[in-house]
Design a protein around this motif. Structure first.
Motif, PDB file in Angstrom:
ATOM      1  N   PHE A 149       0.824  -1.201   0.000  1.00 12.36           N
ATOM      2  CA  PHE A 149       0.000   0.000   0.000  1.00 12.36           C
ATOM      3  C   PHE A 149       0.863   1.258   0.000  1.00 12.36           C
ATOM      4  O   PHE A 149       0.607   2.201  -0.741  1.00 12.36           O
ATOM      5  N   LEU A 150       1.906   1.284   0.809  1.00 13.38           N
ATOM      6  CA  LEU A 150       2.783   2.451   0.859  1.00 13.38           C
ATOM      7  C   LEU A 150       3.554   2.652  -0.452  1.00 13.38           C
ATOM      8  O   LEU A 150       3.779   3.780  -0.872  1.00 13.38           O
ATOM      9  N   PHE A 156      11.284   4.367  -1.423  1.00 11.38           N
ATOM     10  CA  PHE A 156      11.487   3.217  -0.558  1.00 11.38           C
ATOM     11  C   PHE A 156      12.150   3.602   0.755  1.00 11.38           C
ATOM     12  O   PHE A 156      11.899   2.984   1.783  1.00 11.38           O
ATOM     13  N   ASP A 157      12.974   4.632   0.743  1.00  9.62           N
ATOM     14  CA  ASP A 157      13.525   5.132   2.009  1.00  9.62           C
ATOM     15  C   ASP A 157      12.398   5.666   2.885  1.00  9.62           C
ATOM     16  O   ASP A 157      12.359   5.405   4.081  1.00  9.62           O
ATOM     17  N   LEU A 158      11.497   6.417   2.272  1.00 12.24           N
ATOM     18  CA  LEU A 158      10.371   6.968   3.014  1.00 12.24           C
ATOM     19  C   LEU A 158       9.497   5.861   3.598  1.00 12.24           C
ATOM     20  O   LEU A 158       9.131   5.899   4.776  1.00 12.24           O
ATOM     21  N   ILE A 159       9.175   4.876   2.789  1.00  9.21           N
ATOM     22  CA  ILE A 159       8.355   3.760   3.250  1.00  9.21           C
ATOM     23  C   ILE A 159       9.039   3.058   4.416  1.00  9.21           C
ATOM     24  O   ILE A 159       8.425   2.778   5.451  1.00  9.21           O
ATOM     25  N   THR A 207      13.248  -7.422   5.084  1.00  9.97           N
ATOM     26  CA  THR A 207      13.353  -8.464   4.056  1.00  9.97           C
ATOM     27  C   THR A 207      12.682  -8.015   2.763  1.00  9.97           C
ATOM     28  O   THR A 207      13.219  -8.238   1.664  1.00  9.97           O
ATOM     29  N   LEU A 208      11.508  -7.389   2.876  1.00  6.24           N
ATOM     30  CA  LEU A 208      10.835  -6.870   1.685  1.00  6.24           C
ATOM     31  C   LEU A 208      11.686  -5.807   0.994  1.00  6.24           C
ATOM     32  O   LEU A 208      11.772  -5.768  -0.234  1.00  6.24           O
ATOM     33  N   GLN A 209      12.322  -4.942   1.771  1.00  9.71           N
ATOM     34  CA  GLN A 209      13.166  -3.889   1.208  1.00  9.71           C
ATOM     35  C   GLN A 209      14.346  -4.487   0.445  1.00  9.71           C
ATOM     36  O   GLN A 209      14.651  -4.085  -0.669  1.00  9.71           O
ATOM     37  N   VAL A 210      15.016  -5.449   1.051  1.00  8.39           N
ATOM     38  CA  VAL A 210      16.158  -6.089   0.401  1.00  8.39           C
ATOM     39  C   VAL A 210      15.694  -6.848  -0.841  1.00  8.39           C
ATOM     40  O   VAL A 210      16.313  -6.771  -1.909  1.00  8.39           O
TER      41      VAL A 210
END
Length: 147
Positions: free
Chosen positions: A13-14, A32-35, A67-70
């Motif tokens: 969603f973000l 992605f940094d903001l999220i 994990t999602l970010q990576v």
């Protein structure tokens, strides 16, 4: 497992919200940094202040988001199609000295915003610009006309 699923849904969603908000509004941070900052901050806050939210739950949520970010970074690195979806493509705002109104409208930008950025880069007029490109990170790059 419920926490990890909720973290996945909120992360998606973000990503959607940051794409809708637009690049210029987020130019100081990547989407992605903001999220990551928002979600991690909230998960840690919940773990610290809520009696009904365990530290284990906060750790699971933070680990899931990390994990999602990576994983998102890896997929974006490996797939050009995924990179286009996740990060967007550069958009031409000025082409051969002429403003591309359709792209300005699509990016919800005014010519005043572009002119402000031109002045910040010591460019006096649109006529002096060969290309003006809104980069995927929210900055505007200008290529001056030769001569």
């Amino acid at each position: 497992m419920d926490i990890a699923l909720r973290a996945l849904v909120l992360y998606a969603f973000l990503v959607f919200v940051t794409r809708v908000v637009g690049r210029r509004e987020l130019s100081s941070l990547s989407p992605f940094d903001l999220i990551l900052l928002i979600v991690l901050g909230d998960a840690i806050q919940q773990g610290l202040t809520q009696d009904d939210y365990s530290i284990t739950g906060a750790v699971i949520a933070v680990a899931t988001i990390a994990t999602l970010q990576v994983g998102t970074s890896y997929i974006s690195f490996r797939s050009q199609r995924a990179r286009r979806v996740l990060e967007g493509l550069p958009v031409v705002l000025i082409e051969r000295g002429g403003v591309v109104d359709r792209n300005l409208r699509r990016e919800r930008m005014s010519l005043d915003e572009v002119a402000e950025e031109m002045r910040a880069q010591q460019i006096a007029s649109v006529d002096d610009v060969e290309w003006g490109i809104l980069e995927s990170n929210g900055t505007i790059s200008f290529i001056k006309k030769p001569g």
